[in-house]
Write a protein that holds these residues in place. Structure first.
Motif, short mmCIF file in Angstrom:
data_model
loop_
_atom_site.label_atom_id
_atom_site.label_comp_id
_atom_site.label_asym_id
_atom_site.label_seq_id
_atom_site.Cartn_x
_atom_site.Cartn_y
_atom_site.Cartn_z
N HIS A 149 -8.53 -27.07 37.12
CA HIS A 149 -8.26 -26.07 38.15
C HIS A 149 -6.80 -25.62 38.12
O HIS A 149 -6.38 -24.90 39.03
CB HIS A 149 -8.62 -26.61 39.53
N GLU A 222 -16.10 -25.57 39.08
CA GLU A 222 -16.14 -24.38 38.24
C GLU A 222 -17.64 -24.13 37.99
O GLU A 222 -18.33 -25.06 37.57
CB GLU A 222 -15.50 -24.65 36.88
N ASP A 255 -14.49 -22.13 41.97
CA ASP A 255 -13.35 -21.66 41.18
C ASP A 255 -13.89 -20.75 40.08
O ASP A 255 -14.36 -21.21 39.05
CB ASP A 255 -12.62 -22.88 40.59
N THR A 258 -12.11 -18.40 35.69
CA THR A 258 -12.54 -18.01 34.34
C THR A 258 -13.87 -17.27 34.36
O THR A 258 -14.07 -16.30 33.63
CB THR A 258 -12.63 -19.26 33.43
C1 LIG Z 1 -11.39 -22.61 36.06
C2 LIG Z 1 -9.90 -22.50 36.06
N1 LIG Z 1 -9.23 -22.62 37.20
C3 LIG Z 1 -7.89 -22.51 37.27
C4 LIG Z 1 -7.16 -22.27 36.13
C5 LIG Z 1 -5.67 -22.16 36.23
O1 LIG Z 1 -5.30 -20.82 36.08
P1 LIG Z 1 -3.78 -20.45 35.67
O2 LIG Z 1 -3.58 -20.92 34.29
O3 LIG Z 1 -3.75 -18.97 35.82
O4 LIG Z 1 -2.89 -21.13 36.65
C6 LIG Z 1 -7.81 -22.11 34.91
C7 LIG Z 1 -7.07 -21.83 33.68
O5 LIG Z 1 -7.57 -21.83 32.59
C8 LIG Z 1 -9.22 -22.24 34.87
O6 LIG Z 1 -9.90 -22.13 33.72
#
Ligand SMILES: Cc1ncc(COP(=O)(O)O)c(C=O)c1O
Length: 464
Positions: A149, A222, A255, A258
């Motif tokens: 995350h 996710e 979340d 992606t």
């Molecule tokens: C599902 C998920 N959440 C959060 C993030 C974090 O995002 P960021 O790299 O923009 O901080 C990612 C990054 O790949 C992600 O895949």
């Protein structure tokens, strides 16, 4: 570029190894055009992981350049702290609209980590301000082990990984995990859905009970785990975990950093979940990475608990609702919708998955093909019967081979991940499959071919 002038400290990078190869192949990218990126010598690569799962509409779209330039001239920056500007209002309204009215309130940020961190703080403060005093002690966040995350301390604490604890520990208290819905290697030792009884989903209820219902603030997931290797649960999983959250008074956080904006073949992976998540985290394809942008969406029930003197959400950063990022986000969402890119993702994704499945009849290293839309993983094995994972070295060789064949992919352990821009067409699908077919060819012939391609690349790089 001379090594001594290289001051950049790259994220998630083994620097001493990277510095040796940064002049070769795709390690330095200088230009992008649609679904392709180019290195300094003009070698073209299919952007098979959309520049970190980000550039959904592809590179080089004039509309976003124009939107940014116009906004910079009009109003380069204004904050949303006790103030507002038109683009933030418009973007919030657009996000409420395209999520079908499930959410009414939008907090804007600049990256995925922030979107999720915001959701976690929102969940804890929400319970702290409950009219029911016994809810005030709800602070625990339950997540899936191996989830990703982001990088700030709260979200890092969700992963449950010893390696995070070893490097950054102590991680934050109040974060607990259940095992992920990894059907190919079921952590519960089951062999098949539905005979497994969805043990992975029911584990949530067991965890809430063992932790004590009145201590649990939220469950976060996710919809498809990306960084852990494209882990796709059966559809029923979402309903079971959502109902468990409802039953036990925990907030349900999705979340979609992606999976959002068409990646899985729907505008949002969560759009037909019932129950719907209470909080939705978005980033990446919200602006196709042209500028940093993120959003955390909440239902009206949640928002109303933050009204009244002293109850305000005690959270925000300078760039929250940045006008230029918001303008670019709006232009990007228009393109995604007008060009029906979620639909294209569904169509091209189905084609790519079925082509990979065909390939698995000939290429014995393919243990599993899984995914939705243009979020696809191939799990590589040394032995199909025992599912023994292909070694890291053999996997990396294949990734290198793919790069020399003009295809960039993301990989994690023994899993190749394909998240190309949502604009790809049949020809690019076929090119991807052809490259994978060639790279998976085993034996001396492939090794010789790989060496020849690398030698060519190195020689050209020296000339360049
Ligand atoms: C599902 C998920 N959440 C959060 C993030 C974090 O995002 P960021 O790299 O923009 O901080 C990612 C990054 O790949 C992600 O895949």
């Amino acid at each position: 570029m001379a090594a001594k002038s290289y001051h950049l400290w790259n994220p998630f990078t083994v620097m001493d190894e990277f510095l040796k190869i940064k002049g070769f192949g795709p390690a330095t990218i200088v230009r992008g055009d649609g679904p392709y990126v180019y290195n300094a010598r003009g070698t073209r690569f299919i952007n098979g992981f959309s520049s970190l799962w980000n550039v959904a509409i592809g590179h080089g779209r004039r509309e976003l350049v124009d939107a940014a330039a116009k906004q910079m001239q009009e109003l380069a920056y204004a904050s949303c702290f006790r103030q507002v500007h038109p683009r933030a209002i418009e973007l919030a309204a657009k996000l409420v609209d395209i999520t079908g009215g499930r959410y009414q309130h939008v907090y804007l940020g600049t990256n995925g980590s922030e979107a999720v961190e915001t959701a976690l703080k929102m969940a804890r403060q929400y319970h702290r301000q409950s009219p029911v005093p016994s809810d005030h002690g709800r602070y625990k966040i339950i997540s899936l082990r191996h989830c990703y995350h982001g990088v700030s301390y709260g979200v890092t604490s969700t992963s449950g990984l010893d390696s995070d604890e070893a490097k950054f520990g102590p991680l934050l208290p109040g974060f607990v995990q259940i095992e992920p819905p990894y059907c190919y290697r079921c952590p519960y030792g089951k062999t098949q859905y539905p005979e497994c009884g969805l043990a992975c989903a029911h584990a949530l209820e067991e965890k809430i009970q063992s932790e004590g219902e009145q201590t649990v603030a939220a469950f976060i997931l996710e919809p498809i785990m990306g960084a852990y290797g494209i882990i796709v649960p059966p559809e029923e999983y979402y309903q079971v975990v959502g109902e468990v959250c409802r039953k036990h008074g925990a907030l349900f956080i999705a979340d979609e950093v992606t999976t959002g904006f068409g990646r899985t073949g729907k505008l949002f992976a969560t759009e037909d979940w019932n129950p719907a998540p209470d909080i939705l985290c978005l980033a990446k394809a919200i602006s196709s990475g042209y500028l940093p942008l993120a959003a955390t969406l909440a239902t009206d029930v949640i928002y109303r608990r933050f009204l009244g003197q002293g109850n305000q959400f005690e959270h925000g950063s300078t760039a929250s609702g940045h006008p230029v990022c918001a303008a670019v986000g709006l232009a990007n969402i228009d393109i995604l919708l007008n060009e029906r890119l979620p639909e294209n993702s569904a169509e091209m994704g189905a084609r790519l998955i079925s082509r990979f499945q065909e390939l698995s009849n000939r290429r014995m290293q393919i243990g599993d093909v899984r995914g939705r839309g243009l979020m696809i993983g191939i799990e590589l094995v040394g032995n199909r019967e025992s599912k023994e994972p292909l070694t890291d070295k053999a996997t990396f060789d294949i990734v290198l081979d793919l790069a020399t064949l003009g295809l960039l992919v993301y990989y994690r352990r023994n899993i190749l991940e394909f998240l190309p821009p949502l604009i790809i067409d049949d020809t690019i699908v076929d090119d991807i499959v052809k490259a994978v077919d060639t790279a998976l060819e085993t034996g001396l012939k492939a090794n010789l071919a790989r060496k020849a391609r690398l030698a060519k690349e190195f020689a050209a790089s020296k000339l360049g």
